[in-house]
Design a protein around this motif. Structure first.
Motif: not given
Length: 852
Positions: A147, A168, A697, A715, A717
């Motif tokens: 992340g 993140r 993650n 990861s 997002n």
């Protein structure tokens, strides 16, 4: 991408096999929010970069070009970076001392018993930092974590103009960063409210570094915390007399020198100190020039009895760097990946500036542009920065009773900086703000932003242990006097002398023409209260809150009467208040046994308003006039964020696993977009209202054989804008559902490290997915791989010298082409804009170090 397709497929399939078959993830420091910690069993692991998220702040002020008229509707408290195009571009009651996990000399990211006021954190041990070339930015080690994305235009990562860190989806000016408890605040280029970590401490002198997995502890002193915290501590002086020296050499004439002297214990009370010096000279991989950084660190520790001490830390930094130029997608597609500044060819820069002067709107004025690049967009003669910092802190850690301790830090920071760029005097422009006619008729002039800050502050807290409770409460106060001004200096006619240097002095051909100067005073008060309650053995609840008040007063006070913005009532001046009375944080940590642990973290954070002068920047003070400032002030709110995180951790002698899921909601993020040319930017301001980020993650570190550690992280997002917006310019953009800019949805990182006797070898490969450049997602940068490798050997004792180490490192092993810095001059709402910087090419480094 610079790697053969067959080899790239092999790397991808091999990494996937490791991740799926053995587990994926990085061996990070396992962390606790609990006060009682069971030591972890032996485990293994050696832990194995894009701006663009919701809170992506850009560089303070305009780096390139005189400030332009800014159509404002809520300036951003963070900077957005940019991406490169589709078109095929590379795109803490009792505490037990934690055990560090080892694997026959291979130290993993360690189990960390954190302070009660902290949420779950990941710690990076110095062994990981040692895998990098000495002098490399500490943020490079954070890049091993899932992340986290850290990239830079230079291999050391010390060029603040070309470095960016995301965690993140949150940008580096949205993270709370402290050094020995001293708040470093805004980490971005040209900030007047903070200090870059690279300039705050010599990396060799770092003792520990931890990063929160959630929203961060309420005890962290910071005006920036939205998406988490990073805590750095300096190493203590050694108890024995000695020292260390190291020398590194690298590509493009780069070299780096470090020396440290430790006094050892000077008396029975244990007084000890160290002092160190580091000098880094980076040769530029593109064009001509030099990037220079020298630092002095010193630390004194005086024990008081068995459990108390006083310590003092000092840092002095002198940064003199020429910067890499800004690029657009069109420039890369039409002119290639290497488009350097023209330095030291002043004659050619002079001629191009004349072309821009004569035909500022003719996009065919530059040969080979194919209608996409003109002379006014070219990176002219030079650009750079000269920054000096003094940082000092005094820490008192006093055990008042068996149950009560008192921690106080008093600090001061003074910074002065000059940030320059050679601009074209475009007297023929149709925009009156761009009609710059130099007195000597030279079509070039040197724009210099002169910024300064003097910060003084104190933090003080009490920690009380009572039964199953550990109560922590404290206060932080800081006063900051800030200035930001823009000054234009004359360049010489051809043959009439040497051009002005990017790092100064600047008044070689006369005094400056002052464009504007701003002065502010910022006062910050933060209080916190927190209780860490051990419900039953293994189950700990941490609950607390902080209150933050930040007030900035001031504005423009010295201006050029010919400045067009004065026609609308003068430059902005007034006060801004950011108040968060109740910013809560909750953390639940449930350790079932020595191997299994679950944790939940919930927090609400707020970021104070950004302070910056007029120009293209994310600050209410950077709007063009007083009326617009008052309008924006009435409508704006400081950015806030809720972050929810849950995770699971497994630790055994063979495997370390950590998996988290999270959701963050960022509210009232004020960001700016830009279009047009770099020397004639048209800025639009956006209050995005609400931005959502949901992700996961995972990290796995495995030791199949003694000394061999394989680490994988994955990861994901999903960050989106949650509503359509109308900009300050009145333009409507259907942003609802569009992806956030500059931060990739997918990142995968693999690392293999092997230690046998005195030798250690490592290889890491990072995959970064597609990143969107424009808010409307019509331009983007494709995915890319970035690999590094290195080997070192340590002679425990040789010729009277101990720990003699020889190492060799290769950065960007496959010489891939990729965009590192994005959005330094804002992201475009749609299409293209000159706001990208390429990452460093392949470079080789050799280092020899010794301790005595």
């Amino acid at each position: 991408m610079g790697v053969p397709d067959a080899l790239r497929r092999h790397l991808l399939l091999s990494s996937a096999a490791i991740f799926l078959g053995m587990g994926g993830g990085a061996a990070f420091a396992q962390t606790r929010s609990s006060t009682s910690v069971t030591p972890a069993s032996k485990a293994v692991g050696k832990p194995a970069a894009m701006r663009g998220s919701t809170g992506v702040a850009h560089r303070q002020g305009v780096h390139k070009g005189t400030p332009r008229k800014v159509a404002a509707a809520g300036k951003a408290n963070s900077r957005i970076s940019a991406a490169s195009a589709s078109a095929g571009l590379v795109k803490k009651a009792t505490h037990r001392r934690p055990k560090y996990v080892s694997a026959h000399g291979v130290q993993s990211l360690s189990v960390h018993a954190s302070h009660a006021s902290r949420s779950s954190e990941l710690a990076v041990p110095k062994s990981v930092m040692k895998e990098y070339v000495p002098g490399t930015s500490p943020y490079k080690a954070l890049d091993r974590m899932p992340g986290v994305s850290f990239t830079s235009t230079d291999p050391f990562g010390i060029d603040s103009f070309g470095a960016n860190l995301y965690v993140r989806g949150f940008f580096m000016n949205q993270l709370g960063v402290t050094l020995d408890g001293i708040p470093l605040n805004d980490q971005t280029y040209q900030s007047v409210n903070g200090l870059s970590l690279a300039s705050a401490i010599i990396p060799d002198d770092i003792g520990s570094m931890t990063m929160s997995q959630g929203g961060g502890g309420v005890d962290v002193a910071s005006t920036n915390t939205l998406g988490g915290t990073i805590r750095v501590t300096s190493s203590d002086p050694s108890d024995t007399l000695g020292g260390k020296v190291s020398q590194a050499f690298g590509s493009y004439g780069s070299y780096r020198t470090y020396a440290r002297f430790d006094s050892g214990r000077l008396n029975e009370s244990g007084t000890k100190f160290y002092t160190s010096y580091a000098r880094t000279d980076e040769g530029m991989w593109e064009g001509k020039g030099d990037q220079f950084l020298q630092q002095v660190n010193a630390k004194l520790v005086q024990p008081l009895g068995e459990r108390s001490k006083i310590s003092a830390f000092f840092d002095w930094t002198d940064l003199q760097q020429q910067n890499y130029p800004d690029l657009s997608l069109g420039m890369i597609n039409n002119l290639g990946w290497r488009v350097p500044h023209l330095y030291p060819d002043y004659k050619k820069a002079y001629q191009w500036a004349q072309q821009c002067n004569n035909s500022p709107n003719n996009f065919m004025a530059y040969p080979g542009s194919n209608g996409q690049v003109n002379a006014c967009q070219m990176p002219y003669y030079d650009g750079g920065q000269h920054e000096t910092n003094f940082l000092g802190g005094l820490n008192l850690d006093l055990a008042l009773t068996d149950h009560l301790t008192w921690h106080t830090t008093a600090y001061g920071h003074a910074q002065s900086g000059n940030y320059s760029y050679t601009a074209a005097a475009s007297a023929a422009s149709t925009d009156p703000d761009l009609q710059v006619a130099t007195p000597n008729g030279v079509p070039l002039y040197q724009e210099v932003w002169k910024n300064s800050q003097q910060r003084f502050g104190i933090t003080s807290s009490l920690d009380y242990r009572w039964g199953h409770h550990r109560i922590d409460t404290g206060v932080w106060y800081e006063n900051n006097n800030q200035t930001a001004g823009l000054y234009n200096y004359l360049e010489p006619e051809l043959g009439a002398g040497a051009p002005v240097k990017a790092v100064g002095p600047y008044d070689v051909y006369g005094p400056a023409d002052r464009v504007y100067n701003f002065k502010w005073r910022t006062n910050v008060v933060q209080t916190h209260l927190q209780d860490t309650y051990t419900i039953i053995k293994g189950l700990t609840l941490t609950a607390g809150f902080r209150s933050l008040i930040s007030q900035t007063s001031g504005g423009g006070h010295e201006n050029d009467n010919s400045w067009a913005a004065l026609d609308a009532g003068g430059l902005p001046s007034g006060s801004l208040h950011a108040t968060g009375a109740f910013l809560p944080h909750f953390n639940l940590d449930w350790r079932l046994n020595r191997q299994n642990e679950f944790y939940i973290d919930v927090s609400k954070n707020m970021r104070a308003y950004e302070v910056s002068g007029t120009g293209v920047a994310n600050s209410l003070f950077s709007v063009p006039n007083q009326q617009e400032f008052l309008r924006q002030k009435a409508q704006s709110k400081p950015a806030r964020a809720w972050t929810y995180m849950g995770g699971y951790r497994f630790t055994s002698s063979i495997v370390q696993l950590d998996a988290t899921v999270y959701h963050s909601t960022l509210m009232h993020e004020l960001l700016a977009g830009a279009r047009g040319t770099m020397f004639n930017p048209i800025s639009e301001e956006f209050d995005f209202g609400r931005i959502s980020m949901t992700g996961a993650n995972g990290s796995v570190s495995v030791r199949p054989l003694p000394g061999l550690v394989i680490t994988n992280t994955l990861s994901y997002n999903k960050g989106t804008y949650d509503r359509d917006v109308t900009s300050s310019a009145g333009n409507h953009y259907a942003l609802r559902g569009k992806n956030i800019v500059n931060y990739p949805s997918w990142m995968y990182k693999a690392s293999v490290a092997y230690t046998w006797h005195g030798i250690n070898a490592h290889f890491d490969a990072n995959y970064f997915g597609k990143r969107y450049y424009s808010f409307m997602n019509d331009t983007s940068i494709g995915s890319y791989w970035l690999a590094n490798t290195g080997v070192n050997y340590t002679f425990k004792k040789l010729a009277g010298v101990r720990d003699l180490t020889v190492s060799f490192n290769v950065y960007n092993l496959f010489n891939n082409k990729y965009i590192a810095m994005m959005g330094e001059n804002n992201n475009p709402p749609v299409g293209d804009y000159q706001s990208l910087e390429r990452g460093a090419t392949r470079e080789y480094f050799g280092t020899i170090s010794a301790a005595f």
